[in-house]
Write an enzyme that holds these catalytic residues in place. Sequence first.
Site, short mmCIF file in Angstrom:
data_model
loop_
_atom_site.label_atom_id
_atom_site.label_comp_id
_atom_site.label_asym_id
_atom_site.label_seq_id
_atom_site.Cartn_x
_atom_site.Cartn_y
_atom_site.Cartn_z
N LYS A 44 -30.75 28.22 -20.44
CA LYS A 44 -30.77 29.44 -21.17
C LYS A 44 -31.01 29.03 -22.89
O LYS A 44 -30.97 29.86 -23.55
CB LYS A 44 -29.87 30.31 -20.52
CG LYS A 44 -29.71 31.28 -19.80
CD LYS A 44 -28.80 32.76 -19.34
CE LYS A 44 -27.73 32.47 -19.41
NZ LYS A 44 -26.79 33.49 -19.33
N LYS A 46 -28.73 27.78 -24.00
CA LYS A 46 -27.05 28.52 -24.62
C LYS A 46 -25.81 26.98 -24.33
O LYS A 46 -26.17 26.53 -23.07
CB LYS A 46 -26.87 29.26 -24.28
CG LYS A 46 -26.70 31.35 -24.67
CD LYS A 46 -25.96 32.39 -23.90
CE LYS A 46 -26.13 33.28 -25.02
NZ LYS A 46 -25.14 33.98 -24.33
N1 C2G Z 1 -23.10 42.59 -24.94
C1 C2G Z 1 -22.14 44.02 -25.55
N2 C2G Z 1 -21.96 43.61 -26.29
C2 C2G Z 1 -22.08 42.74 -27.54
C3 C2G Z 1 -21.90 41.09 -27.04
C4 C2G Z 1 -22.75 41.31 -25.44
O1 C2G Z 1 -22.82 44.74 -24.51
N3 C2G Z 1 -21.46 42.71 -28.45
C5 C2G Z 1 -23.47 42.73 -23.31
C6 C2G Z 1 -24.49 41.76 -23.09
O2 C2G Z 1 -25.62 42.65 -23.82
C7 C2G Z 1 -25.10 41.30 -22.01
C8 C2G Z 1 -23.05 41.12 -21.88
O3 C2G Z 1 -22.27 42.01 -22.79
O4 C2G Z 1 -24.81 42.35 -21.05
C9 C2G Z 1 -23.02 39.32 -21.39
O5 C2G Z 1 -23.13 39.02 -23.08
P1 C2G Z 1 -23.20 37.47 -22.83
O6 C2G Z 1 -22.86 36.33 -22.35
O7 C2G Z 1 -24.33 37.33 -24.46
O8 C2G Z 1 -24.93 37.36 -22.44
P2 C2G Z 1 -26.48 36.57 -22.27
O9 C2G Z 1 -26.40 35.09 -22.36
O10 C2G Z 1 -27.14 37.66 -22.81
O11 C2G Z 1 -27.29 36.56 -20.43
O12 C2G Z 1 -29.56 36.77 -16.85
C10 C2G Z 1 -28.70 37.53 -17.93
C11 C2G Z 1 -28.46 37.08 -18.88
O13 C2G Z 1 -27.49 35.98 -17.64
C12 C2G Z 1 -27.79 37.73 -19.71
#
Ligand code: C2G
Length: 129
Positions: A44, A46
């Site tokens: 990803k 990340k």
């Molecule tokens: N999230 C949220 N509000 C924020 C930050 C994050 O609602 N201010 C939600 C994101 O939309 C996501 C969840 O928290 O649904 C986890 O965020 P991340 O760890 O950034 O997830 P991400 O890297 O987008 O991974 O296969 C899907 C991916 O693994 C998603």
Amino acid sequence: MKKVITYGTFDLLHYGHILLLQRAKEFGDHLTVALSTDDFNSIKEKKAYFSYEKRKMMLEAIKYVDEVIPEQHWEQKQIDIEQLNIDVFVMGDDWAGKFDELKPFCQVVYLERTPDISTTSIKTELNQK
Ligand code: C2G
């Protein structure tokens, strides 16, 4: 039992993550979090501050979370949904529409992201102090 699943990295756990998990749990009785492994985070593009094991331990301490499994590749969602008998797939709406191919297998819900908080913004602000 109505089962919910969500996916993510959940690094530097913050209230935006907690509010997502809290709202996701409201769609059922059991919430599984598929947590991005360190290797999948590389895919990803990340880099998590905390290891998978530490992020998993923190998620397991959250009262809304019933189970944490590894997220190792993009294509596992349909398999997870079928094998775990998932009823509802939930993601923040930064992913809106991206997982609609799962609709034949379960309810797909995109919840509004919590504004003004992100792991990236935390890192940026800390670097400026
Ligand atoms: N999230 C949220 N509000 C924020 C930050 C994050 O609602 N201010 C939600 C994101 O939309 C996501 C969840 O928290 O649904 C986890 O965020 P991340 O760890 O950034 O997830 P991400 O890297 O987008 O991974 O296969 C899907 C991916 O693994 C998603």
